[in-house]
Write a protein that holds these residues in place. Sequence first.
Motif, PDB file in Angstrom:
ATOM      1  N   ASP A  67      13.477   1.269   1.645  1.00 42.64           N
ATOM      2  CA  ASP A  67      13.889   0.797   0.326  1.00 42.64           C
ATOM      3  C   ASP A  67      14.956   1.721  -0.261  1.00 42.64           C
ATOM      4  O   ASP A  67      14.747   2.927  -0.399  1.00 42.64           O
ATOM      5  N   ASP A  68      16.096   1.150  -0.638  1.00 43.14           N
ATOM      6  CA  ASP A  68      17.195   1.945  -1.179  1.00 43.14           C
ATOM      7  C   ASP A  68      16.801   2.722  -2.424  1.00 43.14           C
ATOM      8  O   ASP A  68      17.360   3.791  -2.698  1.00 43.14           O
ATOM      9  N   HIS A  69      15.853   2.188  -3.207  1.00 38.31           N
ATOM     10  CA  HIS A  69      15.480   2.819  -4.462  1.00 38.31           C
ATOM     11  C   HIS A  69      14.429   3.901  -4.293  1.00 38.31           C
ATOM     12  O   HIS A  69      14.223   4.703  -5.204  1.00 38.31           O
ATOM     13  N   LEU A  70      13.748   3.926  -3.156  1.00 43.22           N
ATOM     14  CA  LEU A  70      12.669   4.891  -2.947  1.00 43.22           C
ATOM     15  C   LEU A  70      13.085   6.057  -2.072  1.00 43.22           C
ATOM     16  O   LEU A  70      12.699   7.201  -2.342  1.00 43.22           O
ATOM     17  N   ARG A  71      13.856   5.805  -1.032  1.00 44.47           N
ATOM     18  CA  ARG A  71      14.083   6.872  -0.055  1.00 44.47           C
ATOM     19  C   ARG A  71      14.907   8.013  -0.624  1.00 44.47           C
ATOM     20  O   ARG A  71      14.854   9.131  -0.115  1.00 44.47           O
ATOM     21  N   GLY A  72      15.673   7.778  -1.688  1.00 45.06           N
ATOM     22  CA  GLY A  72      16.447   8.861  -2.289  1.00 45.06           C
ATOM     23  C   GLY A  72      15.820   9.425  -3.541  1.00 45.06           C
ATOM     24  O   GLY A  72      16.474  10.156  -4.288  1.00 45.06           O
ATOM     25  N   ALA A  73      14.548   9.124  -3.803  1.00 45.34           N
ATOM     26  CA  ALA A  73      13.909   9.600  -5.031  1.00 45.34           C
ATOM     27  C   ALA A  73      13.843  11.124  -5.055  1.00 45.34           C
ATOM     28  O   ALA A  73      13.593  11.773  -4.034  1.00 45.34           O
ATOM     29  N   ASP A  74      14.085  11.691  -6.228  1.00 49.06           N
ATOM     30  CA  ASP A  74      13.998  13.139  -6.408  1.00 49.06           C
ATOM     31  C   ASP A  74      12.569  13.591  -6.648  1.00 49.06           C
ATOM     32  O   ASP A  74      12.209  14.723  -6.312  1.00 49.06           O
ATOM     33  N   VAL A  75      11.766  12.739  -7.261  1.00 52.96           N
ATOM     34  CA  VAL A  75      10.362  13.037  -7.539  1.00 52.96           C
ATOM     35  C   VAL A  75       9.533  11.810  -7.174  1.00 52.96           C
ATOM     36  O   VAL A  75       9.879  10.691  -7.555  1.00 52.96           O
ATOM     37  N   ILE A  76       8.445  12.020  -6.439  1.00 52.54           N
ATOM     38  CA  ILE A  76       7.513  10.935  -6.127  1.00 52.54           C
ATOM     39  C   ILE A  76       6.104  11.411  -6.479  1.00 52.54           C
ATOM     40  O   ILE A  76       5.640  12.445  -5.984  1.00 52.54           O
ATOM     41  N   ALA A  77       5.436  10.649  -7.340  1.00 53.88           N
ATOM     42  CA  ALA A  77       4.028  10.893  -7.653  1.00 53.88           C
ATOM     43  C   ALA A  77       3.188   9.991  -6.748  1.00 53.88           C
ATOM     44  O   ALA A  77       3.418   8.782  -6.696  1.00 53.88           O
ATOM     45  N   LEU A  78       2.228  10.574  -6.045  1.00 54.19           N
ATOM     46  CA  LEU A  78       1.367   9.822  -5.137  1.00 54.19           C
ATOM     47  C   LEU A  78      -0.071   9.879  -5.610  1.00 54.19           C
ATOM     48  O   LEU A  78      -0.515  10.899  -6.144  1.00 54.19           O
ATOM     49  N   GLN A  79      -0.812   8.791  -5.388  1.00 55.33           N
ATOM     50  CA  GLN A  79      -2.224   8.721  -5.745  1.00 55.33           C
ATOM     51  C   GLN A  79      -3.045   8.190  -4.565  1.00 55.33           C
ATOM     52  O   GLN A  79      -2.507   7.566  -3.670  1.00 55.33           O
ATOM     53  N   GLU A  80      -4.349   8.442  -4.641  1.00 55.78           N
ATOM     54  CA  GLU A  80      -5.322   8.072  -3.599  1.00 55.78           C
ATOM     55  C   GLU A  80      -4.975   8.721  -2.264  1.00 55.78           C
ATOM     56  O   GLU A  80      -5.068   8.108  -1.203  1.00 55.78           O
ATOM     57  N   MET A  81      -4.627  10.008  -2.325  1.00 54.82           N
ATOM     58  CA  MET A  81      -4.121  10.693  -1.143  1.00 54.82           C
ATOM     59  C   MET A  81      -5.102  11.705  -0.592  1.00 54.82           C
ATOM     60  O   MET A  81      -5.962  12.233  -1.303  1.00 54.82           O
TER      61      MET A  81
END
Length: 272
Positions: free
Chosen positions: A62-76
């Motif tokens: 996804d063009d909008h996700l792969r270059g994200a500077d910050v990613i918050a993840l849950q259920e990890m």
Amino acid sequence: MAAATLILAACAPATNYESASKPRYAWTAPPAADPVPGLRVATFNIRYAADIGGALAAIRADDHLRGADVIALQEMDAPGVDLIARGLGLSYVYYPAAVHPGGGKDFGNAVLVRGRIVSDGKVFLPHLSRGRAMQRVAVWADVDVDGLRFRVYSLHLSADAEMSRRKRLDQVRALLAHARDLRDPVVVAGDFNDRGAVGYAFESAGYEWVSRDLPATVSWFTWDHIFARGLRLAALDRRGVADPRGSSDHRPVWADLELASIAPRTGSTRSR
């Protein structure tokens, strides 16, 4: 027998991590060779960290996700966070809240960043869940992205089946109180298991509801959100909901942010 085992697991109490500092998992990525200007934030609940390979592929596709500077993840769990962060070249910090009784794996939140994590910790949120008595936490990180320093919270609030809305709002208030005196900008992202009530709570505390009015993120509900204080949405067309490609029941949410002091923009601000 299998059905009985599932029922017992669903009713079994969680094993909560009660230490304020551990377990803690972290990794520092090498500096990005060609940093992209601007600031893109995303949040993604990867259901029980069950399909990490699929989630990583969905982010990369996804063009909008792969270059994200910050990613918050849950259920990890820790291996899942590490695989995604290293696969994207992002630094991370991860704190599990508990061992989930349903699968016996750690269950918690992470912050991934294309930059430096200066300090980090977790916030214990009030009230244990109904039935499982499971603790919820918010993971926070003070990060530096291309010289911009700000606080990121990744959180996952309890669902209706586990907790009343009133108690869930207590969890929101606990996080707002934790961030109240910060001078740096603040981003809060994650799975809120709610929409209007938590959105209005953040707005009342001076946050912009960056993801407001986006399409559903899980089934027909809009539960995954991004809020910001001291930063704001760059433009209405610089946010959206992405396709998890079957890797989760939640759709990732992304948004481009800028410092709140910058003059308003009406169009696209950048491409990645």
